[in-house]
Structure formats: structure tokens, C-alpha cells
Write a protein that holds these residues in place. Structure first.
Motif, PDB file in Angstrom:
ATOM      1  N   PRO A  62       4.412  -5.269   2.086  1.00  0.00           N
ATOM      2  CA  PRO A  62       5.012  -6.270   2.995  1.00  0.00           C
ATOM      3  C   PRO A  62       4.096  -7.348   2.714  1.00  0.00           C
ATOM      4  O   PRO A  62       3.043  -7.460   2.420  1.00  0.00           O
ATOM      5  N   ARG A  81      10.531  -4.168   2.236  1.00  0.00           N
ATOM      6  CA  ARG A  81      11.477  -3.310   1.431  1.00  0.00           C
ATOM      7  C   ARG A  81      11.767  -2.026   2.186  1.00  0.00           C
ATOM      8  O   ARG A  81      11.023  -1.328   2.492  1.00  0.00           O
ATOM      9  N   ILE A  97      12.124   1.632   1.394  1.00  0.00           N
ATOM     10  CA  ILE A  97      11.694   2.471   0.538  1.00  0.00           C
ATOM     11  C   ILE A  97      12.298   3.878   0.827  1.00  0.00           C
ATOM     12  O   ILE A  97      11.941   4.810  -0.088  1.00  0.00           O
ATOM     13  N   HIS A 138      15.412   6.585   2.824  1.00  0.00           N
ATOM     14  CA  HIS A 138      16.630   6.893   3.690  1.00  0.00           C
ATOM     15  C   HIS A 138      16.150   8.241   4.159  1.00  0.00           C
ATOM     16  O   HIS A 138      15.954   9.204   3.450  1.00  0.00           O
ATOM     17  N   TRP A 171      18.236   7.042   9.216  1.00  0.00           N
ATOM     18  CA  TRP A 171      17.043   6.222   9.208  1.00  0.00           C
ATOM     19  C   TRP A 171      16.767   5.139   8.066  1.00  0.00           C
ATOM     20  O   TRP A 171      16.795   6.111   6.897  1.00  0.00           O
ATOM     21  N   ILE A 191      13.752   3.769   6.012  1.00  0.00           N
ATOM     22  CA  ILE A 191      12.346   3.873   5.979  1.00  0.00           C
ATOM     23  C   ILE A 191      11.792   2.525   5.297  1.00  0.00           C
ATOM     24  O   ILE A 191      12.262   2.171   4.117  1.00  0.00           O
ATOM     25  N   ASP A 217       8.694  -0.373   4.154  1.00  0.00           N
ATOM     26  CA  ASP A 217       7.174  -0.274   3.646  1.00  0.00           C
ATOM     27  C   ASP A 217       6.197  -1.367   4.633  1.00  0.00           C
ATOM     28  O   ASP A 217       5.138  -1.762   4.213  1.00  0.00           O
ATOM     29  N   TRP A 258       2.841  -0.298  11.143  1.00  0.00           N
ATOM     30  CA  TRP A 258       2.109  -1.235  12.284  1.00  0.00           C
ATOM     31  C   TRP A 258       1.010  -1.978  11.615  1.00  0.00           C
ATOM     32  O   TRP A 258       0.426  -2.909  12.247  1.00  0.00           O
ATOM     33  N   MET A 259       0.598  -1.552  10.364  1.00  0.00           N
ATOM     34  CA  MET A 259      -0.519  -2.175   9.678  1.00  0.00           C
ATOM     35  C   MET A 259       0.008  -3.692   9.536  1.00  0.00           C
ATOM     36  O   MET A 259      -0.774  -4.510   9.462  1.00  0.00           O
ATOM     37  N   ALA A 260       1.273  -3.736   9.067  1.00  0.00           N
ATOM     38  CA  ALA A 260       1.821  -4.999   8.885  1.00  0.00           C
ATOM     39  C   ALA A 260       2.469  -5.765  10.184  1.00  0.00           C
ATOM     40  O   ALA A 260       2.378  -7.000   9.988  1.00  0.00           O
ATOM     41  N   GLN A 295       1.182   3.968  10.051  1.00  0.00           N
ATOM     42  CA  GLN A 295       0.503   2.919   9.446  1.00  0.00           C
ATOM     43  C   GLN A 295       0.967   2.019   8.517  1.00  0.00           C
ATOM     44  O   GLN A 295       1.099   1.029   8.530  1.00  0.00           O
ATOM     45  N   GLU A 296       1.985   2.795   7.485  1.00  0.00           N
ATOM     46  CA  GLU A 296       2.454   1.912   6.377  1.00  0.00           C
ATOM     47  C   GLU A 296       3.850   2.281   6.337  1.00  0.00           C
ATOM     48  O   GLU A 296       4.674   1.930   5.268  1.00  0.00           O
ATOM     49  N   HIS A 297       4.260   2.877   7.315  1.00  0.00           N
ATOM     50  CA  HIS A 297       5.821   3.108   7.257  1.00  0.00           C
ATOM     51  C   HIS A 297       6.591   2.637   8.511  1.00  0.00           C
ATOM     52  O   HIS A 297       6.016   2.968   9.666  1.00  0.00           O
ATOM     53  N   ILE A 312      10.198   2.786  10.744  1.00  0.00           N
ATOM     54  CA  ILE A 312      11.591   3.401  10.763  1.00  0.00           C
ATOM     55  C   ILE A 312      12.544   2.652  11.483  1.00  0.00           C
ATOM     56  O   ILE A 312      12.283   1.912  12.631  1.00  0.00           O
ATOM     57  N   GLY A 319       6.273   6.265   0.095  1.00  0.00           N
ATOM     58  CA  GLY A 319       7.427   6.566  -0.858  1.00  0.00           C
ATOM     59  C   GLY A 319       7.576   5.159  -1.783  1.00  0.00           C
ATOM     60  O   GLY A 319       7.347   4.023  -1.214  1.00  0.00           O
ATOM     61  N   ILE A 320       7.706   5.596  -3.176  1.00  0.00           N
ATOM     62  CA  ILE A 320       7.718   4.452  -3.876  1.00  0.00           C
ATOM     63  C   ILE A 320       8.721   3.735  -4.062  1.00  0.00           C
ATOM     64  O   ILE A 320       9.826   3.966  -3.689  1.00  0.00           O
ATOM     65  N   SER A 321       8.646   2.278  -4.233  1.00  0.00           N
ATOM     66  CA  SER A 321       9.794   1.318  -4.400  1.00  0.00           C
ATOM     67  C   SER A 321       9.770   0.856  -6.002  1.00  0.00           C
ATOM     68  O   SER A 321       8.877   0.459  -6.471  1.00  0.00           O
ATOM     69  N   TRP A 368      -2.259  -5.581   1.066  1.00  0.00           N
ATOM     70  CA  TRP A 368      -1.250  -4.692   0.339  1.00  0.00           C
ATOM     71  C   TRP A 368      -1.388  -5.024  -1.235  1.00  0.00           C
ATOM     72  O   TRP A 368      -2.141  -5.582  -1.835  1.00  0.00           O
TER      73      TRP A 368
END
Lengths: 369, 369
Positions: free
Chosen positions: A9, A259, A261, A263, A269, A271, A273, A276-278, A313-315, A317, B84-86, B369
Motif C-alpha cells: 500500500p 491491491r 491479494i 478472495h 470478500w 482481501i 494489502d 489498519w497499518m495503512a 494489521q496488513e489485511h 476486508i 497473501g502474496i501478490s 512497506w
């Protein structure tokens, strides 16, 4: 312009929207012939401050000594540090003043006036002091009819330290209509006029009568006796401002590029990248209203009904509404998330990817105290 | 040791509490003879990682490529990138691998397996891939009985890219008793055992069977077939962990040092120079439970009934309970605020003031990031 080259992000700043928002406040304050003293705490960027201030030596507002130092170094000369002063911060403030900056400090108690008075006597210096007035019962400041007002002003005036009064209508964030915001702007102005007139009766005149918050700055009228207006988030705007009706979602200059990352097929849903960190943990005015932000496509067009419903943190939804298929958002799809609160979202990033029709730029920002 | 020399707000890390917390997890995992792969996303500090890992080349977990880069540079050699990887992140991952780091990546879709497979073929390289298993329906991953599991594993295995499976019991944060957490730990382990046995039936064996979350790591039993456990917040702990019953408030190693900068006499409020910018916007498990954090005195002793009830960007408000007088907290008084969520609060700061009985140290941390 393709954003595909950017690592996600990251934080996007749309330059044209930024300039439009800055222009809107400038027009409003020119109309009422009142000085703008922009609050630089939202973007914390020297590059952005150039556009907000026009000339970096113009009046500005900060919320930390770190901002004061950074903007002073960039050329700011007339800075209001708009958080109640504590004794331990005075040496640094004097240090900045010795570098040629006028740094106005604020206070709301006799105790603070006493230690500032003592500090100035001991260090043979003068500091510019403003008394914080409480116009809405939301935070700090003293009410205009508090007898302390005169006592504080007198001790400051006796040492040539008194510059005036300042208030902040944080209550504007609780308003539920534009008319309520207009009334809050009147309440804010009335509070400082009331305080100024009480001081005047004791032969204490205010060089500075300072008000401000983005909603009351943009919707206020009159500004009689007010010498300056402080607003901060007006430059970027955010979903809180859009939900208050102060701007439209399309006016928001700030967004987080992310992006897809993953489904979750069972739950429909996406998912992302950006967690809340971003995006920050800020849920805005009504926690369920926009989740962690509204979802736009890569070009910045709002996708109706799509929100970041929850965040780790890094996801992030996004729960797709019924009828909208995951296949529209293949893994790797770029999306933009509008921030609930620009100050909080921007604080999660080290800088802005500045986008305009024909170029991309990077503006660093700073944090800390 | 006096903290009076520190500029506020700032982030304190109590070294002895940190070491005690680390020791507690290590003892637990030694008891079950399972490898620890600490998650470094909470503290994002090389200095802290030395204590968490013992030897920096030991297995670790990260949540961003920035963490992977920074910890690789510090000497980490065996890193799981647990988001999860992109496709766009693959060139950077290969770059790190070419520097001698084994960087395990995770995925939960056939699409991801396809692009990783294609990338490895095009670049004549091998990446270590883990399939993410959904053990609680909270976020990403595929269920053990999803037929995709076999399809994904097969395409990876055909190219020698398959290393095993990974899950995360985020659902542990919703548990309301230690027994529920213990049951969640069993559910987490059962999910990966189930997935591993389904893979085994297709002659696909898992070198890695990875589980983890601080609650399930500390309260789990057995760990049969599990090869490694990931936990992150265990090192600092926070109020979420204390509210879950996983630790006591006295175990929390992290706090924000702040000073009283004002009194609202009418409302019996303390105003602090730590707002949400220093504390984060995270409200923890039950938003009203701890406000923006519990208040301790300068020495770190919890002051019963005192919370940061509300917060602006640089202002925190503590509503004193009836009977407690503002005069106990003169302007300038130092207080410490325990964080709701260590990951979120730490992210607001550039480093830790590390305190122990006889020394003070500074450990930088990073973001991005």
C-alpha cells in the motif's frame, strides 16, 4: 497515468484536488478579510505547506514541537503551537525563537502563566502567549466568563507576554447539519468576542483573536473582530468532512492505493494489502458508516456500497454486496481507499505519491514530537 | 531512575518485562518441543528481535517486505512473509532470496499458485510456498476440506515450490475465557492436521506445519505434527492480552510516557500531551473498557479507575473519578499509558526509550512497506 508502477500500500495525493481545496478556503477567508493561519498537522509536509501558505513565512499553526522545528527550518517565521504548554517544553521553544521564529504558545491556567512568566524572567526573554478559550466544552480552554481569564491575562500582560486569545470549535465534528455547523461557527466567534470584551474592560487588548476548525472556517460568516482563522484538514479533506457535508467524496485529495491479494469465495470478500497499518484505526464519525474507508477504483471513482468492512494489521476486508462478483476484482487489481480521517491515515505513511494529469512526484512527510 | 529528562510523549519499553515475556513463550514452546518463529511486526526493531530470536538467523515472521528487507539486512536468514502474496511483490522477494535469505511466501488460491509458478519458470528460480489454511473463518485462507487445497498444492509441488501449510487463529481475539482460547488452540491445530492429512492422501507431505497467535501459542497444548508456532505481541503484551486473561496488566512492557498539560476544573478532567497520535486510535477489545489506554503513575503502577477517556490528535483526556482531585496531578506530572494494542501504539513512534533498573537505552524502530 498508470499507478501500476507503485508498490502497495501507499498514500496518494491528488494535486489538483489539493489545490482546489486550498483555493476554496482562501476565497472564503479573503471574502471576510481575515488572515488564514493554516494548521500543518494534517499533512506534515513542507511541499504541501508551500501551497497552503503561498509564502512559507506566512502565519501557520502546528501541534508538535517537531512540526515547529521542521517548518521553521523550511522558512516558517510565524508559528502558533496550538497545544497547551508544559514547562518542560519551554527551553526548546526559546531555542526556536532564538533562531528567528515567533512561536506563539497557548495556556489556560494561572499555573502555566506563572511558570512561563518565571521562565521569561530567568532567561531574560519574551514569549508570545495566547490564552485558550473554551467555546464548546469539548477539551481544553477556559470559559469566557471564568474569572481566571483576567488573572492569567494580567500576569502575562505585566511582563509583556500577552498577545491575545485562541479557540477551537472541535464541537463542529458533532454537528449533524450544515446549519448546526453555521451555528457552531457563530458560537465559536461569540466566545472569543465575549472573552475579548471582558479583557477590554480590564484595559487588556488582544492583538490576536484566533478561531478555527475546517467546518467553521469554511461555513462561518462575519468573523467580526476575529484576526485569524486556523484550519487544517481542509487541504486534503476526508470522509469525516464529507459526512458532515463540508465537502463531497470527490473532493478528497488523499487515498490509500492497495491491491487485491485474495478472495474469500465462501463469504464473497476481497482481501486487500491495506490493513489498519495503512488506513489507521480511525473509524470516523459513525463507526459503521464507512468502515475503514470507502473503496474507489484505480482512477479514484467511488464504487458505491463498497467499504473496507474490517481490518487487521496488513489485511483489509471488503465484503462485496450481493450480485457483485469476485471475478470483477482479480488478484492484483488496484483500488483506492478514501480515508475516514486524513490526519490519522496520513500519519501511517512516510510520504505522498503526488499525482496529477501529467506527472508523478513524491513529497516526504514526518512524524514524531 | 527518573524519566524527567525525556521529552513527552514518548514510548517506553521495560526491558525486564520484555525479557520475562519472551522467556515465558520460550519455556512453553520448549515444553512441547516445537520451534518458535516469532512475528516481528509488533516491535519492528532489530534490537528487540535479538532478544526474541536469540540468534538473528533463527526463524522469524514478518508482515511487510520492508520488515523482510530490514531484518534480512540485520542477519535474519529464514523469514516467513505471512500476508497473501501478490504478483507485483515477486521481484522483490526474488531479490531478497538472491541475497541469501529463504523467504517463505503464502497463498490461498489457484490463481496465486499459477503466477508464482510462472514467475519461477520465467526467472529460473525456486520460492518456498506455504498454503494458508482458514481455521476460524476470520480472514484469509482456505478451509481444509476445500478441493482447491489439493489443486494448489499439486501445481506448487510439480515445480518443487511446495513447503507446507500455515494458519493463524485470529479468532482467539474473540474468545471470552481461557477455556475458549484453549479450545481455539485445539481448533487451530486440528485445522492444519486435517489439511496435512488430506494432502498426505495425495502423496503431498508438508515440511512446514505452522500455527500461531499469542493467545493460542501461550495456552495451546500438544502441538502434535505442528512444526512451528508464530506469536508476536507476546513480547510486549498489551491491554487486549490482559483483557483476554493471557497476561496481567503488570506484564505489559510497553507504555506511552506523557505529561499533564492542563486541567478542566469544571469537568474534573486532566489534559495530557498524549493524544491518539501517540496512543493510536485502537480502542482494543471492548471500546469502552480501557478508553485509549489505562493510566499508570510515573513508576508504572496502574492507577485504578483512570483511563484516557477520549483523545484528539495531540490531547488525551482523563476524567478523574469523583473524590479524586486535580491537585494530585499538577501540570507537568508524568504518567504512563498502557496501550490497548501494542502493534498499533508502537507504530505511532520512531523508537523505544528502553528502561531497566540501572540504564536507559534507545532502540529505533521502522515502519513502511
Amino acid at each position: 497515468m498508470s499507478l501500476d508502477c507503485l508498490q502497495t500500500p501507499c498514500l496518494l495525493l491528488d494535486k489538483q484536488k489539493l489545490l482546489n481545496n486550498i483555493n476554496r478556503l482562501n476565497k472564503q477567508l479573503t471574502r471576510f478579510n481575515v488572515t488564514s493561519r493554516p494548521h500543518l498537522k494534517t499533512l506534515k509536509s513542507v511541499d504541501a505547506a508551500r501551497y497552503m501558505l503561498g509564502d512559507l513565512s506566512a502565519p501557520c499553526t502546528v501541534s508538535t514541537l517537531q512540526e515547529a522545528r521542521q517548518f521553521a527550518q523550511a522558512g516558517c517565521k510565524d508559528i502558533t503551537y496550538a497545544v497547551g504548554i508544559s514547562e518542560h517544553k519551554l527551553p526548546e521553544i526559546l531555542d526556536l525563537q532564538n533562531q528567528g521564529v515567533t512561536l506563539h504558545i497557548i495556556m489556560d491556567s494561572f499555573e502555566q502563566a506563572q511558570f512561563v512568566h518565571a521562565f521569561c524572567r530567568e532567561n531574560d526573554c519574551q514569549l508570545s502567549c495566547l490564552i485558550e478559550i473554551d467555546c464548546d466544552g469539548k477539551r481544553a480552554g477556559i470559559k469566557p466568563d471564568d474569572p481566571q481569564l483576567i488573572a492569567i491575562a494580567k500576569i502575562l500582560q505585566s511582563a509583556g507576554l500577552f498577545s491575545g486569545i485562541l479557540t477551537h470549535a472541535g464541537g463542529a465534528y458533532d454537528c449533524r447539519s450544515l446549519d448546526e455547523i453555521r451555528a457552531m461557527a457563530q458560537q465559536e466567534q461569540a466566545a472569543v468576542r465575549d472573552a475579548a470584551s471582558k479583557l477590554q474592560r480590564h484595559q487588556i487588548s488582544c492583538d490576536v483573536i484566533s478561531v478555527g476548525s475546517t467546518p467553521t472556517a469554511l461555513l462561518g460568516e462575519g468573523f467580526d473582530q476575529v484576526t485569524e482563522v486556523r484550519a487544517g484538514v481542509y487541504a486534503s479533506m476526508d470522509l469525516v468532512m464529507a459526512d458532515l457535508g463540508v465537502c463531497q467524496p470527490e473532493d478528497i485529495a488523499l487515498s490509500v492505493l492497495t491491491r487485491v491479494i485474495g478472495h474469500n469465495k465462501e463469504k464473497n470478500w476481497l482481501i486487500l494489502d491495506a490493513g489498519w497499518m495503512a488506513l489507521s484505526r480511525d473509524l470516523g464519525l459513525a463507526p459503521q458508516q464507512n468502515g475503514y474507508g470507502r473503496v474507489c477504483d484505480e482512477t479514484g471513482d467511488v464504487l458505491p456500497g463498497l467499504y473496507v468492512n474490517s481490518a487487521n494489521q496488513e489485511h483489509g476486508i471488503v465484503a462485496l454486496p450481493e450480485g457483485l462478483d469476485l471475478s470483477h476484482f482479480t488478484i492484483g487489481t488496484l483500488l483506492r481507499i478514501l480515508p475516514n480521517h486524513a490526519c490519522a491515515t496520513a500519519a501511517q505513511h512516510a510520504g505522498y505519491q503526488v499525482i496529477s494529469d501529467d506527472e508523478m512526484d513524491y513529497w516526504p512527510r514526518f512524524g514524531g514530537w
